[in-house]
Design a protein around this motif. Structure first.
Motif, short mmCIF file in Angstrom:
data_model
loop_
_atom_site.label_atom_id
_atom_site.label_comp_id
_atom_site.label_asym_id
_atom_site.label_seq_id
_atom_site.Cartn_x
_atom_site.Cartn_y
_atom_site.Cartn_z
N ALA A 1 -7.20 -0.24 13.09
CA ALA A 1 -6.40 0.71 13.30
C ALA A 1 -5.31 0.87 12.43
N ARG A 2 -4.78 -0.34 12.01
CA ARG A 2 -3.84 -0.06 10.86
C ARG A 2 -4.41 0.62 9.59
N LEU B 1 -3.11 4.04 7.87
CA LEU B 1 -2.69 4.19 6.55
C LEU B 1 -3.54 5.53 5.74
N LEU B 2 -4.54 5.49 5.92
CA LEU B 2 -5.56 6.49 5.27
C LEU B 2 -5.29 7.77 5.97
N ASN B 3 -5.22 7.96 6.97
CA ASN B 3 -4.72 9.10 7.71
C ASN B 3 -3.51 9.78 7.22
N GLY B 4 -2.66 8.95 6.95
CA GLY B 4 -1.27 9.46 6.43
C GLY B 4 -1.21 9.73 4.90
N LEU B 5 -1.99 9.31 4.18
CA LEU B 5 -2.32 9.43 2.72
C LEU B 5 -3.20 10.93 2.79
N GLY C 1 -4.31 20.09 -1.68
CA GLY C 1 -5.59 20.77 -1.69
C GLY C 1 -6.82 19.71 -2.25
N ILE C 2 -6.11 18.35 -1.92
CA ILE C 2 -7.09 17.07 -2.31
C ILE C 2 -7.64 16.33 -1.09
N ARG C 3 -9.05 16.26 -1.11
CA ARG C 3 -9.54 15.49 0.16
C ARG C 3 -9.28 13.86 -0.48
N LEU C 4 -9.26 13.17 0.74
CA LEU C 4 -9.09 11.71 0.63
C LEU C 4 -10.68 10.98 0.93
N GLY C 5 -10.97 10.16 0.24
CA GLY C 5 -12.03 9.36 0.50
C GLY C 5 -11.91 7.69 0.66
N TYR C 6 -12.54 7.07 1.08
CA TYR C 6 -12.75 5.48 0.97
C TYR C 6 -14.06 4.79 0.87
N HIS C 7 -13.87 3.91 -0.20
CA HIS C 7 -14.80 3.20 -1.01
C HIS C 7 -14.95 1.92 -0.20
N ASN C 8 -16.11 1.28 0.03
CA ASN C 8 -16.59 0.12 0.59
C ASN C 8 -16.74 -0.79 -0.43
N LEU D 1 -14.02 2.19 11.62
CA LEU D 1 -13.00 2.87 10.97
C LEU D 1 -13.27 4.04 11.01
N ALA D 2 -14.67 4.40 10.52
CA ALA D 2 -14.80 6.04 10.56
C ALA D 2 -14.52 6.60 11.77
N ASP D 3 -14.72 5.93 13.05
CA ASP D 3 -14.40 6.56 14.24
C ASP D 3 -12.75 7.16 14.38
N GLN D 4 -12.20 6.28 13.64
CA GLN D 4 -10.74 6.47 13.66
C GLN D 4 -10.01 7.44 12.56
N LEU D 5 -10.87 7.77 11.81
CA LEU D 5 -10.38 8.64 10.51
C LEU D 5 -10.02 9.97 10.76
N ALA D 6 -9.13 10.63 10.09
CA ALA D 6 -9.05 12.05 10.45
C ALA D 6 -10.33 12.92 9.80
#
Length: 247
Positions: A104-105, A109-113, A121-128, A146-151
């Protein structure tokens, strides 16, 4: 039509440090048309000028600095480089992926960024890596929770090799994540955390099945380590992937 095939430039980090322009030229000479840099604030104007001159499109960028301080200068550099996809590749403690509270934390963090990036106009991604895959909570890999909670606008760049090292059935994982997968890191090897990587097609990864499971995702070749010359492995990887496309 398949998405453009790119190279994560961390693969040739030593060559870049010695002579950036020559390293990029070798990437273009191999036949790649896209790159994914890993240090957006390192001379973005100069990098963009050279990449454009070589016909190399910046399709995404690893921007770990986004979680380390003020993101605005990093977003400035990403705009200069001309990509609309900024990937957070690390910088979040592995322990955060072992509990629901930690996830959740991480999502907050990622949703805020993502909100700040979207204003540009920039999309955010996360790399595992493997540590977002190994923890299994209620029968699901941590990356799935995590994916369930991402914007909705945040994408995942699934590193297929590290997902396999983490214990996932990677094609099945990709299918479950569906449209959340915006990019794939394609790499190969013995699926052993401590052994060097190999050219794509020369190891144990089920590459055709991976590509079929996420056909619209960006495809980016990466070798963190290598049992052979990095540029030779990139050339062999491109040849193998081009052959798959032709089938």
């Amino acid at each position: 039509m398949a998405p453009p095939l790119g190279v994560q430039l961390y693969t040739v980090r030593d060559a870049l440090a010695a002579d950036r322009d020559a390293a990029l030229r070798r990437i273009a000479d191999i036949g790649f048309t896209a790159v994914e840099p890993f240090d957006p604030t390192a001379d973005p104007e100069g990098f963009r000028r050279v990449a454009d001159g070589l016909g190399l499109r910046v399709i995404a960028i690893h921007a770990g600095q986004l979680v380390k301080g003020d993101p605005e200068p990093v977003l400035d550099a990403i705009e200069t480089l001309g990509t609309d996809l900024a990937i957070v590749p690390a910088g979040i403690p592995a322990e955060e992926f072992t509990t629901r509270d930690g996830l959740a934390r991480t999502a907050a963090l990622l949703n805020g960024l993502a909100e700040r990036a979207a204003a540009r106009g920039i999309r955010l991604g996360y790399h595992n890596h493997w540590w977002e895959i190994e923890p299994v909570i209620d029968g699901r890999h941590a990356i799935e929770l995590l994916a369930d909670q991402l914007a909705p606008g945040i994408v995942l760049e699934i590193d297929t090799y590290w997902a396999a090292v983490g214990g996932a059935d990677v094609p099945a994982l990709l299918r479950r994540l569906g449209d959340r997968v915006g990019a794939l890191h394609i790499k190969d090897g013995p699926i052993d955390r401590d052994e060097p990587h190999l050219a794509v097609g020369a190891g144990a990864m089920p590459v055709p099945e991976l590509l079929a499971a996420a056909p619209d995702a960006l495809r980016i070749v990466e070798l963190d380590t290598c049992a052979t010359d990095f540029f030779d492995a990139l050339a062999d990887s491109r040849g193998y992937l081009a052959q798959l496309e032709a089938v």
